[in-house]
Design a protein around this motif. Structure first.
Motif, PDB file in Angstrom:
ATOM      1  N   THR A  33       0.813  -1.215   0.000  1.00 61.01           N
ATOM      2  CA  THR A  33       0.000   0.000   0.000  1.00 61.01           C
ATOM      3  C   THR A  33       0.845   1.263   0.000  1.00 61.01           C
ATOM      4  O   THR A  33       0.314   2.366  -0.087  1.00 61.01           O
ATOM      5  CB  THR A  33      -0.899   0.061   1.259  1.00 61.01           C
ATOM      6  OG1 THR A  33      -0.054   0.124   2.420  1.00 61.01           O
ATOM      7  CG2 THR A  33      -1.813  -1.149   1.357  1.00 61.01           C
ATOM      8  N   GLY A  34       2.162   1.105   0.135  1.00 59.82           N
ATOM      9  CA  GLY A  34       3.041   2.284   0.161  1.00 59.82           C
ATOM     10  C   GLY A  34       3.107   2.974   1.508  1.00 59.82           C
ATOM     11  O   GLY A  34       3.407   4.160   1.579  1.00 59.82           O
ATOM     12  N   CYS A  35       2.885   2.247   2.598  1.00 60.15           N
ATOM     13  CA  CYS A  35       2.836   2.900   3.919  1.00 60.15           C
ATOM     14  C   CYS A  35       4.219   3.189   4.498  1.00 60.15           C
ATOM     15  O   CYS A  35       4.357   3.964   5.431  1.00 60.15           O
ATOM     16  CB  CYS A  35       2.027   2.063   4.901  1.00 60.15           C
ATOM     17  SG  CYS A  35       2.861   0.574   5.509  1.00 60.15           S
ATOM     18  N   LEU A  36       5.238   2.521   3.969  1.00 59.93           N
ATOM     19  CA  LEU A  36       6.626   2.713   4.408  1.00 59.93           C
ATOM     20  C   LEU A  36       6.919   2.240   5.825  1.00 59.93           C
ATOM     21  O   LEU A  36       7.939   2.609   6.406  1.00 59.93           O
ATOM     22  CB  LEU A  36       7.087   4.169   4.243  1.00 59.93           C
ATOM     23  CG  LEU A  36       6.895   4.839   2.885  1.00 59.93           C
ATOM     24  CD1 LEU A  36       7.690   6.154   2.820  1.00 59.93           C
ATOM     25  CD2 LEU A  36       7.291   3.951   1.727  1.00 59.93           C
ATOM     26  N   GLN A  37       6.050   1.429   6.398  1.00 62.69           N
ATOM     27  CA  GLN A  37       6.372   0.842   7.704  1.00 62.69           C
ATOM     28  C   GLN A  37       7.662   0.021   7.593  1.00 62.69           C
ATOM     29  O   GLN A  37       8.467  -0.014   8.520  1.00 62.69           O
ATOM     30  CB  GLN A  37       5.222  -0.056   8.197  1.00 62.69           C
ATOM     31  CG  GLN A  37       4.007   0.704   8.725  1.00 62.69           C
ATOM     32  CD  GLN A  37       4.179   1.219  10.148  1.00 62.69           C
ATOM     33  OE1 GLN A  37       5.061   0.796  10.886  1.00 62.69           O
ATOM     34  NE2 GLN A  37       3.318   2.151  10.540  1.00 62.69           N
ATOM     35  N   ASP A  69       6.999   4.092  -5.821  1.00 65.35           N
ATOM     36  CA  ASP A  69       5.603   4.413  -6.121  1.00 65.35           C
ATOM     37  C   ASP A  69       5.513   4.813  -7.596  1.00 65.35           C
ATOM     38  O   ASP A  69       5.970   5.888  -7.980  1.00 65.35           O
ATOM     39  CB  ASP A  69       5.166   5.578  -5.215  1.00 65.35           C
ATOM     40  CG  ASP A  69       3.714   5.971  -5.449  1.00 65.35           C
ATOM     41  OD1 ASP A  69       3.061   5.385  -6.341  1.00 65.35           O
ATOM     42  OD2 ASP A  69       3.240   6.874  -4.749  1.00 65.35           O
ATOM     43  N   GLY A 110      -0.365   3.301 -10.314  1.00 65.54           N
ATOM     44  CA  GLY A 110      -0.862   2.995  -8.975  1.00 65.54           C
ATOM     45  C   GLY A 110      -0.100   1.864  -8.299  1.00 65.54           C
ATOM     46  O   GLY A 110      -0.435   1.461  -7.195  1.00 65.54           O
ATOM     47  N   LYS A 160       2.873  -0.018  -6.313  1.00 64.43           N
ATOM     48  CA  LYS A 160       3.902   0.278  -5.325  1.00 64.43           C
ATOM     49  C   LYS A 160       4.756  -0.968  -5.143  1.00 64.43           C
ATOM     50  O   LYS A 160       4.216  -2.050  -4.916  1.00 64.43           O
ATOM     51  CB  LYS A 160       3.250   0.713  -4.004  1.00 64.43           C
ATOM     52  CG  LYS A 160       2.714   2.132  -4.106  1.00 64.43           C
ATOM     53  CD  LYS A 160       1.606   2.438  -3.151  1.00 64.43           C
ATOM     54  CE  LYS A 160       0.265   1.978  -3.659  1.00 64.43           C
ATOM     55  NZ  LYS A 160      -0.298   2.815  -4.728  1.00 64.43           N
ATOM     56  N   PRO A 192       2.175  -4.497   7.169  1.00 63.84           N
ATOM     57  CA  PRO A 192       0.820  -4.796   7.632  1.00 63.84           C
ATOM     58  C   PRO A 192       0.002  -5.634   6.655  1.00 63.84           C
ATOM     59  O   PRO A 192      -1.074  -6.099   6.994  1.00 63.84           O
ATOM     60  CB  PRO A 192       0.194  -3.402   7.793  1.00 63.84           C
ATOM     61  CG  PRO A 192       0.928  -2.527   6.852  1.00 63.84           C
ATOM     62  CD  PRO A 192       2.321  -3.099   6.740  1.00 63.84           C
TER      63      PRO A 192
END
Lengths: 160, 615
Positions: free
Chosen positions: A13-17, A41, A46, A48, A127
Motif C-alpha cells: 500500500t506504500g505505507c513505508l512501515q 511508487d 498505482g 507500489k 501490515p
C-alpha cells in the motif's frame, strides 16, 4: 530451513512501515533515508513496489570488494557488510547490478540488507504481507497453490 | 520527547529563514500540530487581521507522532486565518510531506509577510532558503512537483504546493502534497497564494529518533496497529471501499444532501458509490478503482487510486489524464455528484483530478456549483453568464466549471468566490448552504441531528472533521445513538470535538478513531513524549484546544449568531426517507451545548472556564 525475503507488490500500500522498521533496526531511528529496503511508487499505474537485496549466491558486491569487507552469513545466506573493514571505496555499488548496496555519507561505509540476522524487521512490520520471509526453496509455493486451485476448479467444472 | 524542538521561521517580506527552539511549555499544554500551531498563531496574529494581508501568518505543523512508526503517523496541518471563512483555519493532510518535514528536523514552519515576487521554500535538513519561483508560477501542482524534483535532481524530495486556483484567488484553494493529498478546506491555499509562496520542497534525512521510551513505544504502537487491523471499519471496510463505503449507507438513511440540499436522497447514489468504483466499465472492462493506497505510516490504507475511462468525453485526446491518480473519496464524490445531481462517475473522477491538479477544495467547489445550478434553474443565472447550460444533473457543466475554476477564468472566477459570496452577489443569500462561510460536507443534518450542532459550532465553519457524530448516530461508534433525537447530542458533540482536537494534534489520522479512543492514543503518546499524556489529561488538552480556537473566532468578530444553520435546514423538512418531515432542531441543542462547554448564553467563555483550562 534457509529463508528468503519474498515481495508481492500487489499487496503493497506504500505505507513505508518497512522502511521505518529497517532504519529503526539498524540505526535506532525512524528514517526512510537510511532504509535498506525502498518502496517505489509508480503513480501512473498505482503500483507500489518494495525492493531490496535478493542475496545473490554469487554476489557481485562480495567479489568486487577489494578489502573483503562483505562476508557470507552462513546461517541466513545474507551477504553482510563488516563496517570495521569497509573502507567506503564504493566499488561494490558499481558492481551490484541491482543497486541494492549503497553508500552512507554519515558513516562513510556502504550498507545493504543483512536480513537482520534471520528475523527481517521489514517483513515483521509489513501490515499487508507484501513482504514475507519464507522458505528460500519455495518462494513460488503460494502462487503455485493459487494456480493449482484455479486449474482444479476449471477441470472440476468441465467434469460436471 | 518526539518533538524535534525546532521551529523554522520564514519571513517572506524580508526573505529570511531562521531557526528557533520550540516552546516546550506550550507543547505540553497543546501537544502539537493543530493545537500547538494554533497557540503560536493566536499569540502572534491579531484576530482582526485580513486573511489575505501580509500580517496574516501561515503555519505548517507536524505532531509528536508524525514521522514515527505509530500507525498513520504522517500527518501535518496548515493553520492560518481562513480566506474563505475569516475564522481560524486548520486543514490536515496525509501523504508523505509531513513526515519528510519532521525528518528534516522541524516541528513546524511559520511563514510571515508577503514575498514581492513568487518564491518557493526549499528545505534540506537544517538548510532552508527561498528560491525564485518564476518557472513554476502559473503552473499546476502536478507540474510543480515534477519540475522541482527534476531541477534539484532529487526524486525523493517531497513537495507541498498550490496550483493556479491558489494563485488566482479562488477562496477555497487547497494546499496539495504528493500529487493528491490535500490540506483542503477553508482557503489555506488562498492565503499561501496571497503570500506569493508557490511551494515548500523538503528533503529530510535526519529521521525521528528522540522517542522517550523506544521499547515501550514499539509495544504500544504494535498494540495500536492490532486494534486497527481487527476492527471491521479500519481493518476491512476502509481498505476495500475507502470512505466511499458511506455513499449508499447515508443515502439510505435519507441524509445525503442532494441538489443544494433541496433533497436528502439521490437516485444516482449507487452510480457514484464505492460499489460502482469496483464495477468493471462497459467501455473498457476495467473498474474505475485501480487500487487502494496508504499515506505515510498508515496501516489502514483507505486512499483511492483511480483511472478515468480513456474514451470518456472529459479526457478524449488528453493522455495527461489517462494515468492513475487520486480517486474519489466520499466527500468529493458527494460534493461533485449528489450535491449537483450528477451521477457520471467518470466525470466526477475527472473533476476530482482537476481539483488536485490545480489545488482547490472539491467540497466547497461542488457545493458552490450546487448553488449555481439552483440559481440557474430559478432563472437568476443564465447560460450566457455561465458559458454553458447548467441544470442539476449536468456532468458537462460540472467539468466545465472545474476547468474554469482551476484557471480562475470566466464564470470560474465567480464559482471561486464560494457559495456564500456568490449567493449574496446574485441576491439569494438563503441558497448558500454554509456555516461561517464554509460549505457543508456530505451529511444532511435533518436526518442526523447531532451533525447540525457539530456544523453550527465547528470552529472552521461547516465541517464533518471537527465532531463526527455520524460515527455514533449512524455507525454506532463508540455507542449507537438515535440520529433523529436531540437528546444528549450537546454532550456527544462536545466529546467528539474535544477528542478530535487531540487526534489532530498528535500527528495521526482522525480515521483511526473509528477503532481507537483516547485510551489507545494515550500509551503511544506517553511512550513517545515526556509529560503527562494520560487519557484524563488528553481530554483536557482537547478541550483546551477547542476553546482556544473559539476565543480566536470571538476576537475575530464571530458571535453566537454565527453558530447557526441555513434556513433551509431549520425550516424546510426532509422530503423523503426515514427522516421525512424532519428539520434540524438546533435551537433545542445549542443552549445545552453552551452549558456543557462552560460558556455564557451568548456563547462566550465564562471566566471560570478560561481559568479551568489555563487559557
Amino acid at each position: 530451513m534457509m529463508k528468503s525475503l519474498h515481495i508481492d507488490p500487489v499487496k503493497c500500500t506504500g505505507c513505508l512501515q518497512c522502511e521505518m522498521a529497517c532504519s529503526y533496526e539498524n540505526y535506532g531511528v525512524f528514517n526512510p533515508a537510511k532504509s535498506r529496503i525502498k518502496v517505489f511508487d509508480f503513480h501512473e499505474t498505482g503500483r507500489k513496489v518494495p525492493y531490496t537485496c535478493t542475496q545473490c549466491d554469487e554476489a557481485w558486491c562480495l567479489h568486487a570488494c577489494p578489502v573483503e569487507a562483505i562476508k557470507l552469513d552462513a546461517a541466513t545466506g545474507a551477504k553482510i557488510v563488516d563496517e570495521a573493514t569497509c573502507v567506503g571505496c564504493k566499488v561494490c555499488t558499481i558492481a551490484c547490478p541491482f543497486g541494492t548496496i549503497n553508500y552512507v555519507q554519515d558513516t562513510g561505509k556502504v550498507q545493504k540488507c543483512d536480513l537482520c540476522g534471520g528475523n527481517p524487521a521489514c517483513a515483521e512490520a509489513c501490515p499487508t504481507q507484501a513482504i514475507t520471509y519464507i522458505d528460500a526453496d519455495w518462494t513460488g509455493l503460494d502462487r503455485m497453490r493459487q494456480w493449482a486451485a484455479k486449474l482444479d476448479r476449471q477441470s472440476a467444472g468441465h467434469a460436471d | 520527547m518526539s518533538w524535534q524542538r525546532q521551529v523554522l521561521r520564514v519571513n517572506l517580506s524580508k526573505g529570511t529563514c531562521a531557526s528557533e527552539p520550540l516552546n516546550m511549555e506550550w507543547a505540553k499544554a497543546f501537544l502539537g500540530q493543530r493545537g500547538l500551531a494554533t497557540k503560536y498563531f493566536v499569540e502572534e496574529v491579531d484576530a482582526k487581521v485580513d486573511p489575505l494581508s501580509p500580517d496574516n501568518k501561515l503555519i505548517f505543523a507536524t505532531g509528536p507522532l508524525t514521522g514515527t512508526m505509530a500507525s498513520t503517523g504522517g500527518r501535518y496541518s496548515v493553520i492560518t486565518k481562513g480566506a474563505l471563512t475569516g475564522a481560524i483555519a486548520c486543514s490536515n493532510s496525509g501523504g508523505y510531506w509531513g513526515a519528510e518535514l519532521k525528518m528534516a528536523g522541524w516541528d513546524m514552519v511559520i511563514l510571515e509577510g508577503r514575498s514581492q515576487r513568487p518564491v518557493y521554500l526549499k528545505i534540506e535538513n537544517d538548510k532552508a532558503e527561498l528560491v525564485d519561483a518564476g518557472e513554476i508560477w502559473g503552473k499546476t501542482i502536478w507540474f510543480t512537483e515534477e519540475h522541482l524534483k527534476r531541477k534539484h535532481q532529487d526524486p525523493l524530495m517531497r513537495v507541498s504546493s498550490i496550483g493556479r486556483a491558489g494563485e488566482t484567488g479562488c477562496m477555497y484553494a487547497a494546499v496539495i502534497n504528493d500529487l493528491h493529498r490535500a490540506a483542503g478546506r477553508s482557503g489555506v491555499g488562498t492565503v499561501m497564494g496571497s503570500k506569493n509562496l508557490k511551494a515548500i520542497a523538503v528533503r529530510g534525512t535526519k529521521g525521528v529518533g528522540n522517542i522517550r521510551d523506544l521499547k515501550e513505544f514499539m509495544r504500544a504502537t504494535a498494540a495500536g496497529k492490532k486494534v486497527l487491523a481487527d476492527n471491521a471499519v479500519t481493518g476491512q471496510g476502509l481498505p476495500k471501499f475507502g470512505t466511499q463505503v458511506l455513499m449508499n449507507v447515508i443515502n439510505e438513511i435519507g441524509a445525503l444532501p442532494t441538489r443544494n440540499h433541496r433533497d436528502v436522497q439521490f437516485e444516482g447514489a449507487k452510480d457514484i458509490s464505492a460499489e460502482a468504483m469496483h464495477e468493471p466499465r462497459k467501455t473498457d472492462g476495467k473498474p474505475n478503482l485501480v487500487t487502494n493506497q496508504a499515506c505515510f505510516g498508515c496501516t489502514i490504507a483507505c486512499g483511492r487510486i483511480s483511472k478515468i475511462d480513456e474514451t470518456h468525453y472529459t479526457v478524449v485526446n488528453k493522455p495527461e489524464y489517462w494515468g492513475a491518480s487520486g480517486g474519489l473519496e466520499y466527500e468529493a464524490a458527494w460534493a461533485l455528484g449528489a450535491a449537483n445531481g450528477v451521477n457520471d462517475l467518470e466525470a466526477l473522477t475527472y473533476a476530482n483530478f482537476i481539483c488536485n491538479e490545480d489545488g482547490f477544495d472539491p467540497i466547497s467547489f461542488g457545493a458552490t456549483v450546487g448553488a449555481v445550478m439552483e440559481l440557474y434553474q430559478m432563472g437568476v443565472l443564465t447560460e450566457e453568464q455561465l458559458g454553458i447550460e447548467a441544470p442539476f444533473g449536468s456532468a458537462k457543466a460540472l467539468t466545465y466549471f472545474a476547468e474554469m475554476t482551476a484557471k480562475g477564468e470566466g464564470f470560474g472566477k465567480e464559482i471561486g468566490l464560494g457559495s456564500k459570496r456568490l449567493c449574496e452577489k446574485y441576491g439569494h443569500p438563503e441558497l448558500s448552504m454554509t456555516v461561517k462561510g464554509q460549505e457543508f460536507p456530505a451529511y444532511d443534518s435533518r436526518g442526523i441531528q447531532g451533525m447540525g450542532l457539530a456544523y453550527a459550532t465547528a470552529n472552521r465553519g461547516a465541517c464533518h472533521l471537527r465532531g463526527y457524530t455520524v460515527a455514533s448516530e449512524v455507525l454506532g461508534v463508540p455507542v449507537k445513538t438515535d440520529p433523529h433525537t436531540t437528546d444528549g447530542k450537546a454532550g456527544l458533540v462536545k466529546a467528539f470535538q474535544d477528542a478530535t482536537a487531540v487526534f489532530d494534534s498528535a500527528g495521526i489520522c482522525l480515521f483511526t478513531s473509528f477503532a481507537w479512543t483516547l485510551q489507545d492514543v494515550a500509551p503511544q503518546l506517553a511512550a513517545a513524549c515526556e509529560g503527562d499524556w494520560s487519557m484524563e489529561n488528553l481530554s483536557r488538552v482537547g478541550e483546551r484546544i477547542w476553546n482556544l480556537e473559539r476565543q480566536f473566532n470571538l476576537r475575530a468578530g464571530f458571535t453566537a449568531a454565527d453558530d447557526n444553520l441555513p434556513h433551509r435546514l431549520l425550516a424546510e423538512p426532509a422530503n423523503s426517507g426515514p427522516a421525512k418531515g424532519k428539520v434540524n432542531e438546533l435551537g433545542k441543542m445549542l443552549p445545552e451545548y453552551y452549558e456543557v462547554r462552560g460558556w455564557t448564553k451568548d456563547g462566550r467563555l465564562k471566566p471560570e472556564t478560561v481559568k479551568r483550562l489555563g487559557l
